[in-house]
Design a protein around this motif. Structure first.
Motif, mmCIF file in Angstrom:
data_model
loop_
_atom_site.group_PDB
_atom_site.id
_atom_site.type_symbol
_atom_site.label_atom_id
_atom_site.label_comp_id
_atom_site.label_asym_id
_atom_site.label_seq_id
_atom_site.Cartn_x
_atom_site.Cartn_y
_atom_site.Cartn_z
ATOM 1 N N ALA A 72 0.826 -1.207 0.000
ATOM 2 C CA ALA A 72 0.000 0.000 0.000
ATOM 3 C C ALA A 72 0.860 1.258 0.000
ATOM 4 C CB ALA A 72 -0.924 -0.009 1.213
ATOM 5 N N ALA A 73 1.942 1.233 0.789
ATOM 6 C CA ALA A 73 2.819 2.395 0.843
ATOM 7 C C ALA A 73 3.535 2.601 -0.483
ATOM 8 C CB ALA A 73 3.842 2.225 1.971
ATOM 9 N N SER A 74 3.969 1.469 -1.126
ATOM 10 C CA SER A 74 4.716 1.591 -2.368
ATOM 11 C C SER A 74 3.864 2.125 -3.497
ATOM 12 C CB SER A 74 5.280 0.220 -2.761
ATOM 13 O OG SER A 74 4.231 -0.639 -3.150
ATOM 14 N N GLN A 75 2.558 2.011 -3.432
ATOM 15 C CA GLN A 75 1.676 2.490 -4.479
ATOM 16 C C GLN A 75 0.989 3.800 -4.104
ATOM 17 O OE1 GLN A 75 -0.983 -0.543 -5.863
ATOM 18 N NE2 GLN A 75 0.569 -2.128 -5.774
ATOM 19 N N GLY A 76 1.659 4.549 -3.251
ATOM 20 C CA GLY A 76 1.122 5.847 -2.899
ATOM 21 C C GLY A 76 -0.129 5.735 -2.047
ATOM 22 N N SER A 77 -0.151 4.723 -1.150
ATOM 23 C CA SER A 77 -1.262 4.500 -0.236
ATOM 24 C C SER A 77 -2.564 4.186 -0.979
ATOM 25 C CB SER A 77 -1.467 5.724 0.669
ATOM 26 O OG SER A 77 -0.312 5.978 1.427
ATOM 27 N N ARG A 78 -2.443 3.668 -2.228
ATOM 28 C CA ARG A 78 -3.634 3.267 -2.969
ATOM 29 C C ARG A 78 -3.933 1.814 -2.700
ATOM 30 N NH1 ARG A 78 -2.574 3.475 -8.622
ATOM 31 N NH2 ARG A 78 -0.381 3.342 -8.083
ATOM 32 N N LEU A 79 -5.158 1.515 -2.312
ATOM 33 C CA LEU A 79 -5.557 0.142 -2.094
ATOM 34 C C LEU A 79 -5.946 -0.502 -3.419
ATOM 35 C CD1 LEU A 79 -7.737 0.551 1.122
ATOM 36 C CD2 LEU A 79 -5.426 -0.358 0.959
ATOM 37 N N PRO A 80 -5.790 -1.822 -3.535
ATOM 38 C CA PRO A 80 -6.170 -2.511 -4.773
ATOM 39 C C PRO A 80 -7.689 -2.669 -4.861
ATOM 40 C CG PRO A 80 -5.352 -4.093 -3.172
ATOM 41 C CD PRO A 80 -5.157 -2.731 -2.558
ATOM 42 N N TRP A 81 -8.372 -1.587 -5.197
ATOM 43 C CA TRP A 81 -9.837 -1.597 -5.159
ATOM 44 C C TRP A 81 -10.429 -2.609 -6.129
ATOM 45 C CZ3 TRP A 81 -11.685 0.251 -0.999
ATOM 46 C CH2 TRP A 81 -11.115 1.368 -0.368
ATOM 47 N N GLY A 82 -9.807 -2.782 -7.297
ATOM 48 C CA GLY A 82 -10.331 -3.771 -8.229
ATOM 49 C C GLY A 82 -10.307 -5.170 -7.645
ATOM 50 N N LEU B 63 -6.009 -11.201 5.386
ATOM 51 C CA LEU B 63 -5.428 -12.481 5.796
ATOM 52 C C LEU B 63 -3.944 -12.482 5.423
ATOM 53 C CD1 LEU B 63 -8.207 -14.995 4.626
ATOM 54 C CD2 LEU B 63 -7.719 -14.278 6.974
ATOM 55 N N PRO B 64 -3.077 -11.910 6.247
ATOM 56 C CA PRO B 64 -1.646 -11.814 5.898
ATOM 57 C C PRO B 64 -1.000 -13.151 5.587
ATOM 58 C CG PRO B 64 -2.162 -10.444 7.809
ATOM 59 C CD PRO B 64 -3.386 -11.270 7.530
ATOM 60 N N VAL B 65 -1.540 -14.250 6.144
ATOM 61 C CA VAL B 65 -0.939 -15.564 5.899
ATOM 62 C C VAL B 65 -0.966 -15.918 4.419
ATOM 63 C CG1 VAL B 65 -3.099 -16.864 6.206
ATOM 64 C CG2 VAL B 65 -0.895 -17.956 6.714
ATOM 65 N N VAL B 66 -1.899 -15.338 3.658
ATOM 66 C CA VAL B 66 -1.995 -15.619 2.232
ATOM 67 C C VAL B 66 -0.715 -15.207 1.508
ATOM 68 C CG1 VAL B 66 -3.242 -15.031 0.103
ATOM 69 C CG2 VAL B 66 -4.506 -15.452 2.220
ATOM 70 N N ALA B 67 -0.077 -14.148 1.982
ATOM 71 C CA ALA B 67 1.147 -13.656 1.332
ATOM 72 C C ALA B 67 2.299 -14.641 1.464
ATOM 73 C CB ALA B 67 1.560 -12.307 1.924
ATOM 74 N N PRO C 221 -3.294 -10.408 -3.540
ATOM 75 C CA PRO C 221 -2.826 -9.199 -2.853
ATOM 76 C C PRO C 221 -3.923 -8.518 -2.045
ATOM 77 C CG PRO C 221 -1.972 -9.254 -5.085
ATOM 78 C CD PRO C 221 -2.966 -10.375 -4.987
ATOM 79 N N ALA C 222 -5.156 -8.463 -2.593
ATOM 80 C CA ALA C 222 -6.255 -7.853 -1.844
ATOM 81 C C ALA C 222 -6.642 -8.716 -0.648
ATOM 82 C CB ALA C 222 -7.461 -7.648 -2.770
ATOM 83 N N LEU C 223 -6.618 -10.029 -0.828
ATOM 84 C CA LEU C 223 -6.964 -10.927 0.274
ATOM 85 C C LEU C 223 -5.928 -10.855 1.384
ATOM 86 C CD1 LEU C 223 -9.080 -13.034 1.094
ATOM 87 C CD2 LEU C 223 -7.636 -14.787 0.054
ATOM 88 N N ALA C 224 -4.658 -10.602 1.022
ATOM 89 C CA ALA C 224 -3.595 -10.515 2.029
ATOM 90 C C ALA C 224 -3.781 -9.322 2.961
ATOM 91 C CB ALA C 224 -2.237 -10.427 1.341
ATOM 92 N N LEU C 225 -4.597 -8.339 2.553
ATOM 93 C CA LEU C 225 -4.859 -7.198 3.431
ATOM 94 C C LEU C 225 -5.592 -7.627 4.693
ATOM 95 C CD1 LEU C 225 -5.958 -4.546 0.780
ATOM 96 C CD2 LEU C 225 -3.779 -4.675 1.966
#
Length: 458
Positions: free
Chosen positions: A346-356, A423-427, A417-421
């Motif tokens: 999120a930080a690397s993309q300018g605090s943009r969340l993967p809304w799609g 459920l961090p274990v997914v990453a 990537p969106a699910l990891a937000l």
């Protein structure tokens, strides 16, 4: 010619053959690591008096395949006094009958795939890893002339260890040949292999440049290339300053790519520098040339001698592209912990969340809830096909098999990537790992259902 050279070059003498077999019998297999391009095993050397040295990696390659020549080139370079920072040391390389047997040092660490899964893809991670990765590939290309081409660069063949970054698995690596119009087709990993590797021409250093472009995109996004998904285009959206680098590195025509790996590394460093200048951030302090500290041991006699245990720790310059790494200001500690993957991305993309991706996952979640409601209704109010069957059986069939199958496939279809937000274990896991667990579970439940299915009513 030394005894090692005799067993490495040819195997036409009975004494050489028997000596090679004796050495093979001295290795004890700990476990099998893989079987692609030859059987790969983790082994220990059992010496006299119960001594045990290792671990080592042993690879058995059928001579008929014509593969494995890169290991012989590496051994020749080592015997000539060359020492490498990013390539595992070849302990032995000999032929027995129909096989080429290669024993190399074992590099403990985690693959780039696991490293990116744990930390999450990001520009910071790419700055840290990519310059050193370029150094490693350039080091391989410089082993001999014409250069050795890896041809299977992928996250699973890059090891990040406490001593540094290493390339592994040179089974399909080959030297460029001026008289060849093309080389063996259908080798390598499709997601990272260039078009010419599948019959469109002969591979050369620019083929590894293509794979490095895909690996750079993977480090930035954490996404593996797959059909219908352009990883480099996604990476260019994450870091627009690198878009020209991706486009040139992964061009379909090799003539349009960077001429060699140091040129790619320099282009990456310049793009990062321009991005930093445009962001008006304080200038990054220039780091000293990168270096690698690794374990080294003396060459091992090929006949009747035990492999030497790793002994001395040495420091060497990192190679021809060290300057490119310095200009990026990348950290030297490759295993340094970082914030959780979701926060980093999120930080690397300018605090943009993967809304799609979030919208897609919400749609899947609604579908799963509808499926659950339908399965529960079938258990409590069975249709004509299931009428008369016991409640426990309907529950096992619906909630133990049908719903887990639908829910599991829906989970595999989620945007990771969106699910990891949430459920961090997914990453830290891959789709393949989760799919294998799901298949195993469904097979076990299906077998139980076959055994306990009540007889049909007359």
């Amino acid at each position: 010619m030394s005894a090692m050279d005799e067993t490495m070059v040819t195997d036409d003498g009975l004494d050489a053959y028997l000596d090679a077999v004796a050495r093979s019998d001295a290795y004890r297999v700990e476990r099998t690591l893989g079987s692609r391009d030859g059987l790969t095993e983790l082994v220990y050397f059992a010496g006299e008096g119960g001594t045990r040295l290792g671990p080592f990696v042993r690879k058995r390659i059928e001579l008929a395949t014509g593969l494995g020549g890169a290991y012989e080139e590496l051994l020749r370079a080592q015997c000539a006094g060359r020492r490498f920072c990013h390539l595992p040391r070849v302990v032995e390389c000999y032929k027995t009958g129909s096989e080429l047997v290669v024993v190399t040092e074992y590099v403990p660490g985690e693959t780039l795939a696991a490293y990116v899964a744990r930390r999450g893809g990001s520009p910071a991670l790419a700055r840290e890893v990519f310059p050193v990765l370029c150094e490693a590939v350039a080091e391989l290309h410089g082993v001999c002339d014409p250069p050795l081409i890896h041809r299977d660069l992928k996250p699973q063949n890059v090891i990040i260890a406490p001593e540094g970054l290493f390339l592994i698995d040179f089974g399909i690596a080959r030297r460029y040949r001026d008289d060849a119009a093309s080389d063996t087709v259908h080798l390598g990993t499709r997601a990272y292999a260039p078009p010419e590797q599948y019959g469109f021409g002969q591979t050369d250093v620019r083929s590894d440049v293509y794979a490095l472009g895909q690996l750079l995109a993977f480090c930035l996004t954490g996404e593996e290339p797959r059909p219908g998904f352009d990883t480099t285009a996604h990476a260019a959206e994450v870091t627009p300053a690198l878009a020209p680098v991706f486009a040139r590195a992964t061009a379909f025509d090799p003539a349009e790519r960077y001429a060699d790996v140091p040129t790619l590394a320099e282009a990456f460093a310049e793009a990062v520098f321009r991005a930093d200048a445009l962001s008006l951030k304080p200038a990054t302090k220039v780091a000293a040339p990168a270096s690698a500290v690794r374990t080294e041991s003396a060459p091992v006699p090929a006949t009747g001698a035990e492999p030497a245990a790793p002994s001395a720790v040495r420091t060497e310059s990192a190679g021809p592209s060290a300057g490119a790494a310095a200009t990026t200001g990348a950290p030297s500690a490759l295993t340094e912990d970082a914030p959780p993957a979701a926060v980093t991305r999120a930080a690397s993309q300018g605090s943009r969340l993967p809304w799609g991706g979030i919208a897609w996952n919400v749609t899947i979640a609604v579908f799963v809830l509808v499926c659950f409601a339908a399965v529960v209704n079938e258990v409590l109010h069975p249709s004509a096909a299931n009428a008369g069957k016991p409640l426990w059986y309907l529950g096992l069939l619906g909630l133990g098999l049908v719903f887990p199958a639908m829910g599991g496939m829906s989970y595999l279809a989620c945007n990771r990537p969106a699910l990891a937000l949430v459920l961090p274990v997914v990453a830290r896991r891959t789709r393949r790992q989760d799919a294998l667990v799901l298949i195993l579970y469904l097979v076990i439940v299906f077998a139980i259902l076959v055994v306990v299915t009540p007889p049909s009513a007359a």
